[in-house]
Design an enzyme around this catalytic site. Structure first.
Site, short mmCIF file in Angstrom:
data_model
loop_
_atom_site.label_atom_id
_atom_site.label_comp_id
_atom_site.label_asym_id
_atom_site.label_seq_id
_atom_site.Cartn_x
_atom_site.Cartn_y
_atom_site.Cartn_z
N HIS A 7 8.36 -18.06 25.79
CA HIS A 7 7.87 -18.33 27.43
C HIS A 7 7.81 -19.63 28.03
O HIS A 7 7.51 -20.84 27.48
CB HIS A 7 5.93 -17.82 26.87
CG HIS A 7 5.31 -17.64 28.14
ND1 HIS A 7 5.64 -16.54 28.84
CD2 HIS A 7 4.58 -18.45 28.79
CE1 HIS A 7 4.69 -16.70 29.65
NE2 HIS A 7 4.46 -17.45 30.27
N ASP A 23 -6.68 -10.61 31.63
CA ASP A 23 -6.24 -11.80 32.04
C ASP A 23 -5.57 -11.80 32.90
O ASP A 23 -5.37 -12.14 34.47
CB ASP A 23 -4.62 -12.51 30.69
CG ASP A 23 -3.71 -13.61 31.65
OD1 ASP A 23 -4.30 -14.41 32.06
OD2 ASP A 23 -2.43 -13.22 32.03
N SER A 51 -4.66 -18.03 28.95
CA SER A 51 -3.39 -16.95 29.28
C SER A 51 -2.32 -16.39 28.78
O SER A 51 -2.09 -15.21 29.14
CB SER A 51 -3.37 -17.52 31.24
OG SER A 51 -2.29 -16.43 31.60
N LYS A 91 -1.47 -13.48 26.20
CA LYS A 91 -0.77 -12.23 26.40
C LYS A 91 0.31 -12.26 24.72
O LYS A 91 0.67 -10.86 24.51
CB LYS A 91 -0.28 -12.44 27.60
CG LYS A 91 -0.73 -12.14 28.95
CD LYS A 91 0.54 -12.21 29.99
CE LYS A 91 0.45 -13.72 30.15
NZ LYS A 91 0.03 -14.59 31.93
N ARG A 133 -8.41 -16.90 39.34
CA ARG A 133 -7.76 -18.37 39.43
C ARG A 133 -6.80 -18.51 40.18
O ARG A 133 -7.05 -20.06 40.92
CB ARG A 133 -6.76 -18.62 37.93
CG ARG A 133 -7.74 -18.88 37.37
CD ARG A 133 -7.06 -18.95 35.33
NE ARG A 133 -6.66 -19.77 35.42
CZ ARG A 133 -5.24 -19.36 34.76
NH1 ARG A 133 -4.64 -18.28 33.90
NH2 ARG A 133 -4.79 -20.55 34.74
N1 URA Z 1 1.87 -18.22 33.25
C1 URA Z 1 0.61 -17.60 32.95
O1 URA Z 1 0.65 -16.60 32.22
N2 URA Z 1 -0.88 -17.37 33.43
C2 URA Z 1 -0.90 -18.75 33.34
O2 URA Z 1 -1.78 -19.64 34.08
C3 URA Z 1 0.02 -19.79 34.42
C4 URA Z 1 1.32 -19.84 33.83
#
Ligand code: URA
Length: 437
Positions: free
Chosen positions: A82, A161, A183, A187, A168
């Site tokens: 990621h 999220d 966040s 996931k 946000r």
């Molecule tokens: N990527 C995400 O999935 N969440 C964030 O808060 C910032 C980048």
């Protein structure tokens, strides 16, 4: 505990109990806590931060807000990657088939563009016919067959999220370490992986521009992963210039295919090989990191990674002929060079401004409902420290019409500073971080 009291206690710096966080967030999901109260809570967290116990309670409630994928029937150690987001970051398109071609399964669930940063799903969808909305059953079946599937996050994975991120985004609370870490990790933990490599970006195009803060974000995410028994390794990599040359969806697919053919820009290949070696190690696919890196380089150079990408494209409904001949990908009708205004050295690149200019051109979404144009974007030919001559092309704009091209040329010229002094820039590959402390 009333929602008001939870917000008030966070605002005043008290530590919330796990039960308080769970009840507040579940109340939001069920409609008992108002969105304005959650917005106030997020701002309180932005300023006050979260203790370790609070952070873990938040991750847990986010992770459990939807389905959790079980991939036990897919043999092998499942490893994902990621990135915290950047401009020109097309690494996933190359990395996932590359690592899968080396025998390590890669269940990759990606997002769409966020703010100024691009998204893997939007890039993949510029390949005609490519579908990222596989059912979980199809995802599992493809994982078994090809060791890799490239899909979009579904509404069922960590839905809390999704709501929190949207909030946000409009309340100036994105750039918070506990909020980014919860966040991303909620996931990822819901996706059924065993191990994770994090590419944490630093530099002016990153959500955490300061390298020290990027490192803190990395350690925070590693701690969360460890608490769930997952092995997580992070790299801090440079986002004070776009990665590679191409910015924009089809343009980034073309550059990814070049890299999958053993070519492409050196920085893109370097980041890809570094992350690939780490994923192969986590997947027990090589005796040491040097061997893993050599295996990955060989798979790029001898066409195995490209062949796996072709198989994935075909399996997900995409037109493989557009990979074999990238002239068949969407192409913009207008191409305009951006000329250097003076002779000198590229002293800085405002990456965020380039990302926002790409969004304005149509490569990203100004709002969730906007439709993107897969063909438009930029080729940025220079990096900080490069010498340039007045009048020479430093970038090229690919646009749908003359007006948007002209605007983009102005924005790009302003984003690339040419001066006389030395350029200060971050190392492409920064520290490798393996522990939460
Ligand atoms: N990527 C995400 O999935 N969440 C964030 O808060 C910032 C980048």
């Amino acid at each position: 505990m009333s929602p008001y009291r939870t917000v008030q206690r966070k605002r005043d710096g008290f530590e919330l109990t796990p039960a308080e966080i769970t009840s507040f967030m579940n109340g939001y999901r069920d409609g008992h806590v108002a969105e304005y109260q959650v917005a106030a809570f997020l701002m309180a967290v932005f300023f006050r931060g979260l203790t370790t116990a609070e952070l873990h309670a938040l991750v847990e409630v986010m992770l459990r807000s939807g389905d959790t994928v079980v991939l036990d029937d897919v043999p092998g150690i499942k490893v994902d990657k990621h990135s915290t987001g950047g401009v020109g970051d097309k690494v996933s398109l190359i990395l996932a088939p590359l690592v899968a071609s080396l025998g390590v399964p890669v269940p990759m669930m990606s997002g769409r563009g966020l703010g100024h940063s691009g998204g893997t799903v939007d890039k993949l969808e510029s390949i005609p016919g490519f579908r990222t909305d596989l059912t979980l059953a199809a995802f599992r079946a493809q994982m078994k067959k090809l060791g890799c599937a490239l899909i979009a996050q579904t509404d069922e994975i960590a839905p809390l999220d999704r709501s929190l991120y949207a909030l946000r985004d409009v309340t100036a609370t994105v750039e918070s370490i506990p909020l980014i870490a919860s966040s991303i990790m909620s996931k990822k933990l819901a996706e059924g992986l065993d191990a994770l490599v994090l590419d944490v970006k630093a530099g002016n195009g990153a959500f955490m521009p300061e390298p020290a803060r990027a490192e803190e974000l990395a350690r925070t995410m590693i701690a969360i992963g460890e608490s769930y028994g997952k092995r997580v390794v992070a790299y801090i990599t440079a986002m004070d210039r776009p990665l590679g040359t191409a910015v924009g969806n089809a343009l980034e697919v073309i550059e990814s295919v070049e890299c999958l053919r053993g070519g492409g820009p050196a920085d893109l290949r370097e980041v890809t090989l570094t992350l690939a070696a780490e994923m192969v190690m986590l997947g027990d696919g090589a005796p040491d990191r040097d061997a893993a890196r050599s295996m990955a380089a060989a798979a790029l150079d001898d066409g195995r990674a490209l062949e796996r990408f072709r198989q994935i494209v075909r399996a997900q409904g995409g037109d493989v002929s557009a990979i074999d001949d990238t002239d068949r990908l969407p192409a913009a009708p207008i191409r305009v060079d951006v000329a250097a205004a003076r002779t000198g050295t590229v002293t800085a690149i405002d990456v965020r401004a380039i990302g926002l200019a790409a969004v304005a051109l149509g490569a990203g979404r100004a709002n969730l409902k906007a439709v993107i144009d897969p063909a438009v974007g930029f080729l940025v030919h220079v990096k900080p420290g490069d010498s340039v001559e007045r009048g020479h092309a430093i970038a090229q704009v690919h646009a749908a019409d003359e007006d948007s091209a002209a605007r983009a040329v102005t924005e790009l010229s302003a984003a690339i500073t040419i001066g006389d002094g030395d350029a200060a820039f971050l190392p492409l590959i920064g520290p490798r971080i393996t522990a939460s402390r």
